[in-house]
Design a protein around this motif. Sequence first.
Motif, PDB file in Angstrom:
ATOM      1  N   ALA A   1       0.781  -0.660   0.668  1.00  0.00           N
ATOM      2  CA  ALA A   1       0.295   0.117   0.243  1.00  0.00           C
ATOM      3  C   ALA A   1       0.735   1.255   0.404  1.00  0.00           C
ATOM      4  CB  ALA A   1      -0.916   0.297   0.958  1.00  0.00           C
ATOM      5  N   SER A   2       0.340   2.219  -0.003  1.00  0.00           N
ATOM      6  CA  SER A   2       1.067   3.926  -0.442  1.00  0.00           C
ATOM      7  C   SER A   2       1.100   3.935   0.664  1.00  0.00           C
ATOM      8  CB  SER A   2       0.387   4.658  -1.098  1.00  0.00           C
ATOM      9  OG  SER A   2      -0.446   5.127  -0.502  1.00  0.00           O
ATOM     10  N   PRO A   3       2.096   4.793   1.330  1.00  0.00           N
ATOM     11  CA  PRO A   3       2.115   5.932   3.222  1.00  0.00           C
ATOM     12  C   PRO A   3       1.082   6.708   2.855  1.00  0.00           C
ATOM     13  CG  PRO A   3       4.362   6.038   1.843  1.00  0.00           C
ATOM     14  CD  PRO A   3       3.419   5.578   1.281  1.00  0.00           C
ATOM     15  N   ALA A   4       0.720   7.034   2.028  1.00  0.00           N
ATOM     16  CA  ALA A   4      -0.020   7.958   2.221  1.00  0.00           C
ATOM     17  C   ALA A   4      -1.868   7.286   2.857  1.00  0.00           C
ATOM     18  CB  ALA A   4      -1.033   8.724   1.082  1.00  0.00           C
ATOM     19  N   TYR A   5      -1.687   5.819   2.275  1.00  0.00           N
ATOM     20  CA  TYR A   5      -3.230   4.965   2.735  1.00  0.00           C
ATOM     21  C   TYR A   5      -3.051   4.399   4.282  1.00  0.00           C
ATOM     22  CZ  TYR A   5      -6.041   0.742   2.914  1.00  0.00           C
ATOM     23  OH  TYR A   5      -7.098  -0.469   3.491  1.00  0.00           O
ATOM     24  N   LEU A   6      -1.453   3.718   4.558  1.00  0.00           N
ATOM     25  CA  LEU A   6      -1.416   3.866   5.597  1.00  0.00           C
ATOM     26  C   LEU A   6      -1.292   4.110   7.206  1.00  0.00           C
ATOM     27  CD1 LEU A   6       2.045   1.228   4.797  1.00  0.00           C
ATOM     28  CD2 LEU A   6      -0.692   1.036   4.852  1.00  0.00           C
ATOM     29  N   ALA A   7      -0.840   6.178   6.322  1.00  0.00           N
ATOM     30  CA  ALA A   7      -1.099   7.071   6.892  1.00  0.00           C
ATOM     31  C   ALA A   7      -2.700   7.265   7.870  1.00  0.00           C
ATOM     32  CB  ALA A   7      -0.486   8.507   6.723  1.00  0.00           C
ATOM     33  N   ARG A   8      -4.238   6.988   6.232  1.00  0.00           N
ATOM     34  CA  ARG A   8      -5.590   7.207   6.943  1.00  0.00           C
ATOM     35  C   ARG A   8      -5.340   6.020   7.498  1.00  0.00           C
ATOM     36  NH1 ARG A   8      -5.207   8.824   1.594  1.00  0.00           N
ATOM     37  NH2 ARG A   8      -6.287   6.845   1.039  1.00  0.00           N
ATOM     38  N   HIS A   9      -5.203   4.840   7.265  1.00  0.00           N
ATOM     39  CA  HIS A   9      -6.101   3.275   7.860  1.00  0.00           C
ATOM     40  C   HIS A   9      -5.029   3.043   8.643  1.00  0.00           C
ATOM     41  CE1 HIS A   9      -9.513   3.431   4.239  1.00  0.00           C
ATOM     42  NE2 HIS A   9      -8.383   4.123   3.505  1.00  0.00           N
ATOM     43  N   GLY A  10      -3.454   2.852   8.229  1.00  0.00           N
ATOM     44  CA  GLY A  10      -3.226   2.373   9.826  1.00  0.00           C
ATOM     45  C   GLY A  10      -2.523   1.277   8.800  1.00  0.00           C
ATOM     46  N   VAL A  11      -1.412   0.728  10.084  1.00  0.00           N
ATOM     47  CA  VAL A  11      -0.978   0.108   9.416  1.00  0.00           C
ATOM     48  C   VAL A  11      -1.418  -1.629   9.864  1.00  0.00           C
ATOM     49  CG1 VAL A  11       1.564  -1.769   8.870  1.00  0.00           C
ATOM     50  CG2 VAL A  11       1.257   0.941   9.322  1.00  0.00           C
ATOM     51  N   PRO A  12      -1.846  -2.689   8.840  1.00  0.00           N
ATOM     52  CA  PRO A  12      -2.079  -3.956   9.019  1.00  0.00           C
ATOM     53  C   PRO A  12      -1.508  -4.978   9.750  1.00  0.00           C
ATOM     54  CG  PRO A  12      -1.522  -3.889   7.114  1.00  0.00           C
ATOM     55  CD  PRO A  12      -1.787  -2.560   7.632  1.00  0.00           C
ATOM     56  N   THR A  13      -1.876  -6.031  11.020  1.00  0.00           N
ATOM     57  CA  THR A  13      -1.266  -6.370  11.590  1.00  0.00           C
ATOM     58  C   THR A  13      -0.563  -7.843  11.237  1.00  0.00           C
ATOM     59  OG1 THR A  13      -2.394  -6.419  13.748  1.00  0.00           O
ATOM     60  CG2 THR A  13      -0.720  -4.870  13.291  1.00  0.00           C
ATOM     61  N   ALA A  14      -2.001  -7.670  10.639  1.00  0.00           N
ATOM     62  CA  ALA A  14      -2.743  -9.961  10.386  1.00  0.00           C
ATOM     63  C   ALA A  14      -4.184  -9.895   9.646  1.00  0.00           C
ATOM     64  CB  ALA A  14      -2.867 -10.677  11.459  1.00  0.00           C
ATOM     65  N   PRO A  15      -4.266 -10.966   8.988  1.00  0.00           N
ATOM     66  CA  PRO A  15      -5.258 -11.197   7.232  1.00  0.00           C
ATOM     67  C   PRO A  15      -6.274 -10.981   8.324  1.00  0.00           C
ATOM     68  CG  PRO A  15      -3.365 -12.725   7.555  1.00  0.00           C
ATOM     69  CD  PRO A  15      -3.001 -12.560   8.518  1.00  0.00           C
ATOM     70  N   ASP A  16      -6.334 -11.349   9.976  1.00  0.00           N
ATOM     71  CA  ASP A  16      -8.051 -11.179  10.908  1.00  0.00           C
ATOM     72  C   ASP A  16      -8.357  -9.792  11.693  1.00  0.00           C
ATOM     73  OD1 ASP A  16      -6.112 -12.100  12.583  1.00  0.00           O
ATOM     74  OD2 ASP A  16      -6.824 -13.114  13.410  1.00  0.00           O
ATOM     75  N   ARG A  17      -7.460  -8.724  10.701  1.00  0.00           N
ATOM     76  CA  ARG A  17      -7.137  -7.519  11.811  1.00  0.00           C
ATOM     77  C   ARG A  17      -7.020  -6.400  10.558  1.00  0.00           C
ATOM     78  NH1 ARG A  17      -3.717  -8.256  16.601  1.00  0.00           N
ATOM     79  NH2 ARG A  17      -4.526 -10.104  18.168  1.00  0.00           N
ATOM     80  N   LEU A  18      -8.320  -7.082   9.780  1.00  0.00           N
ATOM     81  CA  LEU A  18      -8.440  -5.536   8.168  1.00  0.00           C
ATOM     82  C   LEU A  18      -9.393  -5.045   8.334  1.00  0.00           C
ATOM     83  CD1 LEU A  18      -6.766  -8.141   5.984  1.00  0.00           C
ATOM     84  CD2 LEU A  18      -5.912  -6.296   6.561  1.00  0.00           C
TER      85      LEU A  18
ATOM     86  N   ALA B   1      11.685   0.520  -3.734  1.00  0.00           N
ATOM     87  CA  ALA B   1      12.776   0.220  -3.212  1.00  0.00           C
ATOM     88  C   ALA B   1      13.068   1.869  -2.269  1.00  0.00           C
ATOM     89  CB  ALA B   1      13.600   0.546  -4.166  1.00  0.00           C
ATOM     90  N   SER B   2      11.824   3.015  -3.613  1.00  0.00           N
ATOM     91  CA  SER B   2      11.624   4.322  -3.568  1.00  0.00           C
ATOM     92  C   SER B   2      11.011   4.117  -1.888  1.00  0.00           C
ATOM     93  CB  SER B   2      11.429   4.708  -4.572  1.00  0.00           C
ATOM     94  OG  SER B   2      10.457   4.485  -5.760  1.00  0.00           O
ATOM     95  N   GLY B   3      10.421   3.763  -2.308  1.00  0.00           N
ATOM     96  CA  GLY B   3       9.606   3.899  -1.194  1.00  0.00           C
ATOM     97  C   GLY B   3       7.829   4.860  -1.333  1.00  0.00           C
ATOM     98  N   ALA B   4       7.495   4.080  -2.680  1.00  0.00           N
ATOM     99  CA  ALA B   4       6.319   4.959  -2.376  1.00  0.00           C
ATOM    100  C   ALA B   4       5.637   3.895  -2.674  1.00  0.00           C
ATOM    101  CB  ALA B   4       6.320   4.710  -4.629  1.00  0.00           C
ATOM    102  N   LEU B   5       5.780   2.614  -2.818  1.00  0.00           N
ATOM    103  CA  LEU B   5       4.536   1.691  -2.092  1.00  0.00           C
ATOM    104  C   LEU B   5       5.772   1.051  -0.570  1.00  0.00           C
ATOM    105  CD1 LEU B   5       3.278  -0.498  -5.059  1.00  0.00           C
ATOM    106  CD2 LEU B   5       2.304   1.725  -3.789  1.00  0.00           C
ATOM    107  N   VAL B   6       4.994   0.138  -0.347  1.00  0.00           N
ATOM    108  CA  VAL B   6       5.539  -0.308   1.315  1.00  0.00           C
ATOM    109  C   VAL B   6       4.557  -1.893   1.564  1.00  0.00           C
ATOM    110  CG1 VAL B   6       5.860  -0.263   4.003  1.00  0.00           C
ATOM    111  CG2 VAL B   6       5.282   1.657   2.884  1.00  0.00           C
TER     112      VAL B   6
END
Length: 302
Positions: free
Chosen positions: A164-181, A248-253
């Motif tokens: 996902a993009s950094p902007a998406y993760l900033a809005r939705h948070g970093v998921p930690t497990a498939p059952d926590r989405l 590599a560039s950080g456009a996606l994480v």
Amino acid sequence: MDRFDSLRLFVRIVDRGSFSAAAADLGISRPVATATIKGLEERLGTRLLQRSTRHVQPTVEGDAYYRRCMAILADIEDADRAASGAVTGLLRVDLVGYVARTILLPALPGFLAQHPALVVHLGEGERFVDLVREGVDCVVRAGALEDSDMVGRRLGIMHEVTCASPAYLARHGVPTAPDRLDGHVMVGFVSSRTGQVMPLEFTVDGRMVEVTLPARVLVNSTDTSAAAARLGLGLLQAPRYRFRNDLASGALVEVLAEFPPAPTPLSVLYPSNRQLSHRVRIFVDWLVDTLEPLFTDEKPKR
């Protein structure tokens, strides 16, 4: 048009199911094609093709003649190759656009330098291709091989990544497990085969788990899905090779690395009901030798 050219025309008409398409492929006019087949049928004293307003198909006698012609033309091509040592003619290949641009094209100049008399026509698509009817020699496709009318050779295994993009993760948070989405969305990729949105896949305790998240954007192009992910429109799963530069560039994480999707095989397919021409054999062998090593270093790091 000599006898061998008339055989080539007849075979191409059967393959394409069309006088017009076959004539265009061979660089002749439709009237010339029609007259040639009429003369061939008169010489043989039998009808080879059944014409309708929308399609052309062989008669029973035509089908038997077609199979003999395929063998004869293959023998002629092999004889020409043995005499000249050259691979000649037009090779029509269909493949997904990103595979063409990021994997095949960088290696293609070397192949063409080895075979200067060969012309390669690259078609880009993600839909099912009827190789015989559309005059395509082979296709490169990602995913499991299901069509029993095709012969497939494995080119490699593409290891997948969830990102996902950094902007998406900033809005939705970093998921930690498939059952926590809960609260997350995905870029919905619509399968050209089923017409359905493909679920996300995760390996959990040695088994594959599918998760379908809400999707505000539905796409049927891998390029568009990649662009949507970069714009922060959802989680996306795709081959790691495809997103090497973005990661590599950080456009996606990368996220959920501990729960990787199932790897995706990349294969080249060609019809099983025809004798493989020398130029297709040469191309397929080159694909295997060239592309397989590219995925050696694509395994996810643990």
